[in-house]
Design an enzyme around this catalytic site. Sequence first.
Site, PDB file in Angstrom:
ATOM      1  N   ARG A  27       0.746  -1.452   0.061  1.00 34.25           N
ATOM      2  CA  ARG A  27       0.105   0.151   0.044  1.00 34.25           C
ATOM      3  C   ARG A  27       0.957   1.290   0.099  1.00 34.25           C
ATOM      4  O   ARG A  27       0.531   2.377   0.794  1.00 34.25           O
ATOM      5  CB  ARG A  27      -0.832   0.041   1.237  1.00 34.25           C
ATOM      6  CG  ARG A  27      -1.993  -0.997   1.203  1.00 34.25           C
ATOM      7  CD  ARG A  27      -3.191  -0.698   0.349  1.00 34.25           C
ATOM      8  NE  ARG A  27      -4.242  -1.688   0.125  1.00 34.25           N
ATOM      9  CZ  ARG A  27      -5.321  -1.663   0.963  1.00 34.25           C
ATOM     10  NH1 ARG A  27      -5.640  -0.837   1.910  1.00 34.25           N
ATOM     11  NH2 ARG A  27      -6.067  -2.582   0.784  1.00 34.25           N
ATOM     12  N   ARG A  31      -3.389   6.411   0.917  1.00 28.42           N
ATOM     13  CA  ARG A  31      -3.938   7.748   1.613  1.00 28.42           C
ATOM     14  C   ARG A  31      -2.970   8.244   2.468  1.00 28.42           C
ATOM     15  O   ARG A  31      -3.437   9.570   3.189  1.00 28.42           O
ATOM     16  CB  ARG A  31      -5.235   7.247   2.596  1.00 28.42           C
ATOM     17  CG  ARG A  31      -6.579   7.310   1.421  1.00 28.42           C
ATOM     18  CD  ARG A  31      -7.577   6.543   2.156  1.00 28.42           C
ATOM     19  NE  ARG A  31      -7.225   5.318   2.483  1.00 28.42           N
ATOM     20  CZ  ARG A  31      -7.918   4.334   3.097  1.00 28.42           C
ATOM     21  NH1 ARG A  31      -9.593   4.669   3.435  1.00 28.42           N
ATOM     22  NH2 ARG A  31      -7.706   3.169   3.355  1.00 28.42           N
ATOM     23  N   ARG A  40      -7.215  11.918  -5.570  1.00 28.03           N
ATOM     24  CA  ARG A  40      -8.284  11.335  -5.334  1.00 28.03           C
ATOM     25  C   ARG A  40      -9.381  12.351  -5.327  1.00 28.03           C
ATOM     26  O   ARG A  40     -10.548  11.991  -5.848  1.00 28.03           O
ATOM     27  CB  ARG A  40      -8.229  10.428  -4.217  1.00 28.03           C
ATOM     28  CG  ARG A  40      -9.366   9.570  -4.090  1.00 28.03           C
ATOM     29  CD  ARG A  40      -9.561   8.518  -2.800  1.00 28.03           C
ATOM     30  NE  ARG A  40      -9.589   9.496  -1.563  1.00 28.03           N
ATOM     31  CZ  ARG A  40      -9.782   9.145  -0.635  1.00 28.03           C
ATOM     32  NH1 ARG A  40     -10.059   8.003  -0.116  1.00 28.03           N
ATOM     33  NH2 ARG A  40      -9.988   9.970   0.631  1.00 28.03           N
ATOM     34  N   ASP A  77      -6.864  -2.664  -7.274  1.00 32.77           N
ATOM     35  CA  ASP A  77      -7.430  -3.063  -6.314  1.00 32.77           C
ATOM     36  C   ASP A  77      -7.603  -4.804  -6.446  1.00 32.77           C
ATOM     37  O   ASP A  77      -7.970  -5.029  -7.581  1.00 32.77           O
ATOM     38  CB  ASP A  77      -8.745  -2.588  -5.862  1.00 32.77           C
ATOM     39  CG  ASP A  77      -9.180  -3.059  -4.433  1.00 32.77           C
ATOM     40  OD1 ASP A  77      -8.553  -2.442  -3.526  1.00 32.77           O
ATOM     41  OD2 ASP A  77      -9.811  -4.109  -4.161  1.00 32.77           O
ATOM     42  N   TYR A 154     -14.911 -11.595   0.138  1.00 32.46           N
ATOM     43  CA  TYR A 154     -15.815 -10.346  -0.154  1.00 32.46           C
ATOM     44  C   TYR A 154     -17.088 -10.580  -0.921  1.00 32.46           C
ATOM     45  O   TYR A 154     -17.962  -9.821  -0.656  1.00 32.46           O
ATOM     46  CB  TYR A 154     -14.904  -9.301  -0.993  1.00 32.46           C
ATOM     47  CG  TYR A 154     -13.783  -8.847  -0.060  1.00 32.46           C
ATOM     48  CD1 TYR A 154     -13.916  -7.837   0.972  1.00 32.46           C
ATOM     49  CD2 TYR A 154     -12.279  -9.529   0.027  1.00 32.46           C
ATOM     50  CE1 TYR A 154     -13.044  -7.321   1.764  1.00 32.46           C
ATOM     51  CE2 TYR A 154     -11.433  -8.897   0.913  1.00 32.46           C
ATOM     52  CZ  TYR A 154     -11.712  -7.814   1.747  1.00 32.46           C
ATOM     53  OH  TYR A 154     -10.602  -7.393   2.490  1.00 32.46           O
TER      54      TYR A 154
HETATM   55  O1  CP3 Z   1       0.065  -1.752  -2.549  1.00 32.06           O
HETATM   56  C1  CP3 Z   1      -0.246  -0.723  -3.265  1.00 32.06           C
HETATM   57  O2  CP3 Z   1       0.132   0.447  -3.135  1.00 32.06           O
HETATM   58  C2  CP3 Z   1      -1.116  -0.933  -4.421  1.00 32.06           C
HETATM   59  C3  CP3 Z   1      -2.613  -0.822  -4.501  1.00 32.06           C
HETATM   60  C4  CP3 Z   1      -3.570  -1.695  -3.593  1.00 32.06           C
HETATM   61  C5  CP3 Z   1      -4.710  -1.207  -3.270  1.00 32.06           C
HETATM   62  N1  CP3 Z   1      -5.333  -2.366  -2.745  1.00 32.06           N
HETATM   63  C6  CP3 Z   1      -5.417   0.055  -3.282  1.00 32.06           C
HETATM   64  C7  CP3 Z   1      -6.163   0.532  -2.447  1.00 32.06           C
HETATM   65  C8  CP3 Z   1      -3.282  -3.169  -3.413  1.00 32.06           C
HETATM   66  C9  CP3 Z   1      -2.233  -4.141  -3.637  1.00 32.06           C
HETATM   67  C10 CP3 Z   1      -4.559  -3.637  -2.649  1.00 32.06           C
HETATM   68  C11 CP3 Z   1      -4.970  -4.841  -2.387  1.00 32.06           C
HETATM   69  C12 CP3 Z   1      -5.951  -5.053  -1.720  1.00 32.06           C
HETATM   70  N2  CP3 Z   1      -7.185  -4.741  -1.736  1.00 32.06           N
HETATM   71  C13 CP3 Z   1      -6.223  -6.251  -0.650  1.00 32.06           C
HETATM   72  C14 CP3 Z   1      -4.908  -7.101  -0.395  1.00 32.06           C
HETATM   73  C15 CP3 Z   1      -3.948  -6.353   0.457  1.00 32.06           C
HETATM   74  C16 CP3 Z   1      -4.339  -6.118   1.774  1.00 32.06           C
HETATM   75  O3  CP3 Z   1      -4.264  -4.891   2.306  1.00 32.06           O
HETATM   76  O4  CP3 Z   1      -4.743  -7.133   2.638  1.00 32.06           O
HETATM   77  C17 CP3 Z   1      -7.196  -6.272  -0.254  1.00 32.06           C
HETATM   78  C18 CP3 Z   1      -7.901  -7.083   1.018  1.00 32.06           C
HETATM   79  C19 CP3 Z   1      -8.265  -5.162  -0.532  1.00 32.06           C
HETATM   80  C20 CP3 Z   1      -9.547  -4.829  -0.622  1.00 32.06           C
HETATM   81  C21 CP3 Z   1      -9.851  -3.433  -0.176  1.00 32.06           C
HETATM   82  N3  CP3 Z   1      -9.593  -2.164  -1.014  1.00 32.06           N
HETATM   83  C22 CP3 Z   1     -10.300  -2.830   0.912  1.00 32.06           C
HETATM   84  C23 CP3 Z   1     -10.162  -3.702   2.496  1.00 32.06           C
HETATM   85  C24 CP3 Z   1     -10.105  -1.376   1.067  1.00 32.06           C
HETATM   86  C25 CP3 Z   1     -10.610  -0.549   2.005  1.00 32.06           C
HETATM   87  C26 CP3 Z   1      -9.299  -0.433   2.689  1.00 32.06           C
HETATM   88  C27 CP3 Z   1      -9.496   0.769   3.798  1.00 32.06           C
HETATM   89  O5  CP3 Z   1      -8.377   1.086   4.649  1.00 32.06           O
HETATM   90  O6  CP3 Z   1     -10.515   1.689   3.730  1.00 32.06           O
HETATM   91  C28 CP3 Z   1      -9.768  -1.231  -0.452  1.00 32.06           C
HETATM   92  C29 CP3 Z   1      -9.576   0.057  -0.978  1.00 32.06           C
HETATM   93  C30 CP3 Z   1      -8.245   0.537  -1.626  1.00 32.06           C
HETATM   94  N4  CP3 Z   1      -7.334  -0.284  -2.153  1.00 32.06           N
HETATM   95  C31 CP3 Z   1      -7.649   1.843  -1.026  1.00 32.06           C
HETATM   96  C32 CP3 Z   1      -6.432   1.976  -1.832  1.00 32.06           C
HETATM   97  C33 CP3 Z   1      -5.205   2.893  -2.109  1.00 32.06           C
HETATM   98  C34 CP3 Z   1      -8.118   2.882  -0.387  1.00 32.06           C
HETATM   99  C35 CP3 Z   1      -9.075   3.724  -1.262  1.00 32.06           C
HETATM  100  C36 CP3 Z   1      -9.123   4.878  -0.771  1.00 32.06           C
HETATM  101  O7  CP3 Z   1      -8.503   5.895  -1.345  1.00 32.06           O
HETATM  102  O8  CP3 Z   1     -10.108   5.532  -0.254  1.00 32.06           O
END
Ligand code: CP3
Length: 354
Positions: A27, A31, A40, A77, A154
């Site tokens: 990640r 944010r 964003r 994602d 999910y």
């Molecule tokens: O690592 C990186 O920088 C690359 C981008 C990336 C995102 N999601 C961007 C993202 C990667 C590799 C993921 C993978 C992902 N997404 C996983 C597996 C890795 C992990 O963290 O366990 C999972 C379970 C998800 C599903 C997902 N997407 C969730 C649970 C959320 C909400 C997270 C939160 O904290 O609110 C997302 C959204 C998401 N994916 C964001 C980002 C930058 C936040 C979105 C925003 O800008 O509001």
Amino acid sequence: MSELKNDRYIRALLKQPVDRTPVWMMRQAGRYLPEYRQLRSQAGDFMSLCKNPELASEVTLQPLRRFPLDAAILFSDILTIPDAMGLGLYFETGEGPKFERPIKSQSDIDRIGTLDPECELKYVMDAVRRIRSDLDGLVPLIGFSGSPWTLATYMVEGGSSKAFTKIKKMMYAEPAMLHSLLEKLATSVVDYLNAQIKAGAQSVMIFDTWGGVLTPRDYQLFSLRYMHKIVDGLIREYQGHRIPVTLFTKNGGMWLEKIAATGCDAVGLDWTININDARARVGDKVALQGNMDPSILYATPERIQEEVSQILADYGQGTGHVFNLGHGIHLDVAPENAGVFVNSVHELSRAYHC
Ligand code: CP3
């Protein structure tokens, strides 16, 4: 295609000698960076960033402008696959991802067709192509997908979950139904990752964020088995370059040997296992990625350095280690602390390589 100016990350995954331990952060784009939040809000929301290749590339590169990271990861994602399968992904502020049409029955699963990644997920492939071109060989680009089990949690729960009651009910009351879903997901993940590789991803990673909530037997049957199928189906060499694959099961330390036996190149570790024990258990079989607790980035620079130094010492001499956090960086971490982390890895790791 341009040759890599910095290939430390690929070399470490393939256990070839490196001058320093490579480092990136799960990640790393997101944010905690003010420039991400600004882009964003301009784009409107997170999925609009993902669906616009130019913006997705810009966001991918943001952390690389701040820190000397050794890899870039595609900004996207894991939930793009279920979205493309028609489940209707949306994000509610502060609540994480949700699906309008979660999987409830066999007929919901039967309705899912085969995905053509260059069609329904063309925006992801366009982002990969754009990022490769914008990176211009600076560092390798990592492509990724969720594991079938993690995606299924999910899809069946309808969003994030703590107790996983719906999917566990399906697993124990209707195992054949769940297997039919996992089978479809495994096929789609193979096609999706192979399309990312053809579009320019130089390494791929599978995120199994929720494999660790399963019993050891069910982990093998419902999660690992499908990741193994994916490893078997992936393109491992493309245009003369080996494409390393990393499997990451959060909370999966107890199953390390079994994960390593899938034929992957590297295993991602969270912080609940000592990397020294992990190395002793896998030997030369795979490289290891990890494993600092992301919460340590809340500490002082001295404490962050101390932890990096400890993990480097625990891993010990030689290649085969990609430094990372044990899970994603927290959204309220000070960017300067991420900088301390990355620089510490580079500076302190010289002593462990010839
Ligand atoms: O690592 C990186 O920088 C690359 C981008 C990336 C995102 N999601 C961007 C993202 C990667 C590799 C993921 C993978 C992902 N997404 C996983 C597996 C890795 C992990 O963290 O366990 C999972 C379970 C998800 C599903 C997902 N997407 C969730 C649970 C959320 C909400 C997270 C939160 O904290 O609110 C997302 C959204 C998401 N994916 C964001 C980002 C930058 C936040 C979105 C925003 O800008 O509001």
